[in-house]
Motif scaffolding. Sequence first.
Motif, PDB file in Angstrom:
ATOM      1  N   MET A   1      33.711  69.510  24.702  1.00 26.06           N
ATOM      2  CA  MET A   1      33.975  68.099  24.975  1.00 26.06           C
ATOM      3  C   MET A   1      32.836  67.250  24.402  1.00 26.06           C
ATOM      4  O   MET A   1      31.673  67.514  24.648  1.00 26.06           O
ATOM      5  N   GLU A   2      33.204  66.259  23.632  1.00 30.69           N
ATOM      6  CA  GLU A   2      32.195  65.350  23.102  1.00 30.69           C
ATOM      7  C   GLU A   2      31.719  64.414  24.200  1.00 30.69           C
ATOM      8  O   GLU A   2      32.506  63.928  24.998  1.00 30.69           O
ATOM      9  N   LEU A   3      30.423  64.164  24.213  1.00 30.69           N
ATOM     10  CA  LEU A   3      29.856  63.300  25.240  1.00 30.69           C
ATOM     11  C   LEU A   3      30.008  61.828  24.881  1.00 30.69           C
ATOM     12  O   LEU A   3      30.025  60.980  25.759  1.00 30.69           O
ATOM     13  N   VAL A   4      30.109  61.540  23.582  1.00 29.21           N
ATOM     14  CA  VAL A   4      30.295  60.158  23.123  1.00 29.21           C
ATOM     15  C   VAL A   4      31.279  60.176  21.957  1.00 29.21           C
ATOM     16  O   VAL A   4      31.138  60.956  21.034  1.00 29.21           O
ATOM     17  N   THR A   5      32.280  59.312  22.038  1.00 23.84           N
ATOM     18  CA  THR A   5      33.186  59.123  20.914  1.00 23.84           C
ATOM     19  C   THR A   5      33.196  57.642  20.567  1.00 23.84           C
ATOM     20  O   THR A   5      32.857  56.798  21.402  1.00 23.84           O
ATOM     21  N   PHE A   6      33.563  57.348  19.354  1.00 22.44           N
ATOM     22  CA  PHE A   6      33.715  55.960  18.926  1.00 22.44           C
ATOM     23  C   PHE A   6      35.191  55.730  18.671  1.00 22.44           C
ATOM     24  O   PHE A   6      35.798  56.418  17.851  1.00 22.44           O
ATOM     25  N   GLU A   7      35.762  54.775  19.411  1.00 27.38           N
ATOM     26  CA  GLU A   7      37.184  54.477  19.297  1.00 27.38           C
ATOM     27  C   GLU A   7      37.365  53.073  18.732  1.00 27.38           C
ATOM     28  O   GLU A   7      36.736  52.126  19.204  1.00 27.38           O
ATOM     29  N   TYR A   8      38.249  52.987  17.736  1.00 26.91           N
ATOM     30  CA  TYR A   8      38.506  51.693  17.106  1.00 26.91           C
ATOM     31  C   TYR A   8      39.243  50.783  18.078  1.00 26.91           C
ATOM     32  O   TYR A   8      40.247  51.175  18.676  1.00 26.91           O
ATOM     33  N   ASP A   9      38.723  49.583  18.249  1.00 21.82           N
ATOM     34  CA  ASP A   9      39.339  48.574  19.099  1.00 21.82           C
ATOM     35  C   ASP A   9      40.008  47.548  18.185  1.00 21.82           C
ATOM     36  O   ASP A   9      39.314  46.812  17.468  1.00 21.82           O
ATOM     37  N   ASN A  10      41.333  47.513  18.199  1.00 25.59           N
ATOM     38  CA  ASN A  10      42.069  46.599  17.314  1.00 25.59           C
ATOM     39  C   ASN A  10      41.704  45.153  17.551  1.00 25.59           C
ATOM     40  O   ASN A  10      41.627  44.362  16.608  1.00 25.59           O
ATOM     41  N   ARG A  11      41.526  44.771  18.791  1.00 24.72           N
ATOM     42  CA  ARG A  11      41.197  43.383  19.119  1.00 24.72           C
ATOM     43  C   ARG A  11      39.835  42.993  18.550  1.00 24.72           C
ATOM     44  O   ARG A  11      39.669  41.939  17.954  1.00 24.72           O
ATOM     45  N   LEU A  12      38.853  43.864  18.741  1.00 21.65           N
ATOM     46  CA  LEU A  12      37.499  43.564  18.277  1.00 21.65           C
ATOM     47  C   LEU A  12      37.331  43.797  16.774  1.00 21.65           C
ATOM     48  O   LEU A  12      36.505  43.166  16.134  1.00 21.65           O
ATOM     49  N   GLY A  13      38.095  44.719  16.230  1.00 19.88           N
ATOM     50  CA  GLY A  13      37.977  45.020  14.808  1.00 19.88           C
ATOM     51  C   GLY A  13      36.813  45.945  14.480  1.00 19.88           C
ATOM     52  O   GLY A  13      36.400  46.027  13.321  1.00 19.88           O
ATOM     53  N   ILE A  14      36.281  46.643  15.477  1.00 17.10           N
ATOM     54  CA  ILE A  14      35.198  47.601  15.278  1.00 17.10           C
ATOM     55  C   ILE A  14      35.455  48.808  16.183  1.00 17.10           C
ATOM     56  O   ILE A  14      36.255  48.742  17.106  1.00 17.10           O
ATOM     57  N   ALA A  15      34.746  49.895  15.909  1.00 17.64           N
ATOM     58  CA  ALA A  15      34.791  51.065  16.785  1.00 17.64           C
ATOM     59  C   ALA A  15      33.686  50.918  17.828  1.00 17.64           C
ATOM     60  O   ALA A  15      32.547  50.577  17.488  1.00 17.64           O
ATOM     61  N   VAL A  16      34.036  51.148  19.072  1.00 21.99           N
ATOM     62  CA  VAL A  16      33.055  51.015  20.156  1.00 21.99           C
ATOM     63  C   VAL A  16      32.849  52.373  20.818  1.00 21.99           C
ATOM     64  O   VAL A  16      33.753  53.198  20.882  1.00 21.99           O
ATOM     65  N   PRO A  17      31.630  52.598  21.334  1.00 18.01           N
ATOM     66  CA  PRO A  17      31.336  53.893  21.944  1.00 18.01           C
ATOM     67  C   PRO A  17      32.015  54.056  23.300  1.00 18.01           C
ATOM     68  O   PRO A  17      32.140  53.105  24.070  1.00 18.01           O
ATOM     69  N   GLN A  18      32.455  55.272  23.540  1.00 17.28           N
ATOM     70  CA  GLN A  18      33.033  55.663  24.826  1.00 17.28           C
ATOM     71  C   GLN A  18      32.162  56.802  25.350  1.00 17.28           C
ATOM     72  O   GLN A  18      32.142  57.880  24.773  1.00 17.28           O
ATOM     73  N   PHE A  19      31.434  56.551  26.418  1.00 16.17           N
ATOM     74  CA  PHE A  19      30.498  57.529  26.962  1.00 16.17           C
ATOM     75  C   PHE A  19      31.109  58.297  28.130  1.00 16.17           C
ATOM     76  O   PHE A  19      31.774  57.713  28.971  1.00 16.17           O
ATOM     77  N   THR A  20      30.852  59.608  28.186  1.00 16.38           N
ATOM     78  CA  THR A  20      31.232  60.389  29.358  1.00 16.38           C
ATOM     79  C   THR A  20      30.059  60.509  30.325  1.00 16.38           C
ATOM     80  O   THR A  20      30.238  60.906  31.463  1.00 16.38           O
ATOM     81  N   LYS A  21      28.866  60.162  29.838  1.00 16.24           N
ATOM     82  CA  LYS A  21      27.668  60.103  30.676  1.00 16.24           C
ATOM     83  C   LYS A  21      26.713  59.101  30.033  1.00 16.24           C
ATOM     84  O   LYS A  21      26.853  58.784  28.863  1.00 16.24           O
ATOM     85  N   PRO A  22      25.752  58.575  30.796  1.00 12.90           N
ATOM     86  CA  PRO A  22      24.830  57.576  30.236  1.00 12.90           C
ATOM     87  C   PRO A  22      24.055  58.109  29.020  1.00 12.90           C
ATOM     88  O   PRO A  22      23.725  59.303  28.964  1.00 12.90           O
ATOM     89  N   LEU A  23      23.776  57.219  28.092  1.00  9.61           N
ATOM     90  CA  LEU A  23      23.068  57.577  26.864  1.00  9.61           C
ATOM     91  C   LEU A  23      21.778  58.326  27.156  1.00  9.61           C
ATOM     92  O   LEU A  23      21.477  59.337  26.530  1.00  9.61           O
ATOM     93  N   GLU A  24      21.017  57.847  28.130  1.00  5.68           N
ATOM     94  CA  GLU A  24      19.717  58.460  28.405  1.00  5.68           C
ATOM     95  C   GLU A  24      19.828  59.886  28.961  1.00  5.68           C
ATOM     96  O   GLU A  24      18.861  60.629  28.961  1.00  5.68           O
ATOM     97  N   GLU A  25      21.023  60.290  29.359  1.00  7.42           N
ATOM     98  CA  GLU A  25      21.232  61.658  29.850  1.00  7.42           C
ATOM     99  C   GLU A  25      21.678  62.614  28.744  1.00  7.42           C
ATOM    100  O   GLU A  25      21.792  63.812  28.969  1.00  7.42           O
ATOM    101  N   LEU A  26      21.914  62.090  27.561  1.00  9.33           N
ATOM    102  CA  LEU A  26      22.314  62.932  26.442  1.00  9.33           C
ATOM    103  C   LEU A  26      21.096  63.617  25.836  1.00  9.33           C
ATOM    104  O   LEU A  26      19.983  63.098  25.927  1.00  9.33           O
ATOM    105  N   PRO A  27      21.296  64.759  25.189  1.00  5.37           N
ATOM    106  CA  PRO A  27      20.182  65.379  24.466  1.00  5.37           C
ATOM    107  C   PRO A  27      19.646  64.398  23.425  1.00  5.37           C
ATOM    108  O   PRO A  27      20.391  63.601  22.846  1.00  5.37           O
ATOM    109  N   TYR A  28      18.352  64.486  23.180  1.00  8.68           N
ATOM    110  CA  TYR A  28      17.686  63.528  22.289  1.00  8.68           C
ATOM    111  C   TYR A  28      18.370  63.413  20.933  1.00  8.68           C
ATOM    112  O   TYR A  28      18.626  62.307  20.452  1.00  8.68           O
ATOM    113  N   GLN A  29      18.691  64.540  20.293  1.00  3.72           N
ATOM    114  CA  GLN A  29      19.315  64.485  18.966  1.00  3.72           C
ATOM    115  C   GLN A  29      20.667  63.785  19.005  1.00  3.72           C
ATOM    116  O   GLN A  29      21.030  63.071  18.079  1.00  3.72           O
ATOM    117  N   GLU A  30      21.401  63.978  20.091  1.00  6.46           N
ATOM    118  CA  GLU A  30      22.688  63.284  20.217  1.00  6.46           C
ATOM    119  C   GLU A  30      22.474  61.784  20.427  1.00  6.46           C
ATOM    120  O   GLU A  30      23.212  60.963  19.885  1.00  6.46           O
TER     121      GLU A  30
END
Length: 105
Positions: A1-30
């Motif tokens: 399971m990926e901890l962070v994915t980027f999903e395209y938001d049609n309304r915004l016109g950009i891909a935004v991050p979707q986190f399964t856990k807070p950024l600071e809890e991810l391994p440093y390289q991730e």
Amino acid sequence: MELVTFEYDNRLGIAVPQFTKPLEELPYQEQVQVMLHWEKERGKIPDRIAELENEINVLQDLLYEESHFDTSCELNSNISSLASTINDLWLWYRADENVEVRAHH
């Protein structure tokens, strides 16, 4: 399971991050990879805002000339929707101002 994915938001016109856990809890390289990817997406925001502002200007010109009430309401609604999108883009643009990828000690 990926901890962070980027999903395209049609309304915004950009891909935004979707986190399964807070950024600071991810391994440093991730964290680094996420921030690098986000910087690429974030860099698109000013151009996207400019596009939406141009659309608003066109709609405002149409509104200025419009005499039919229902059409005026629809134009106002569209302008409001675009302005809301711009506001959300600014929130995303500023979202990482306080985020720093920190090295593990």
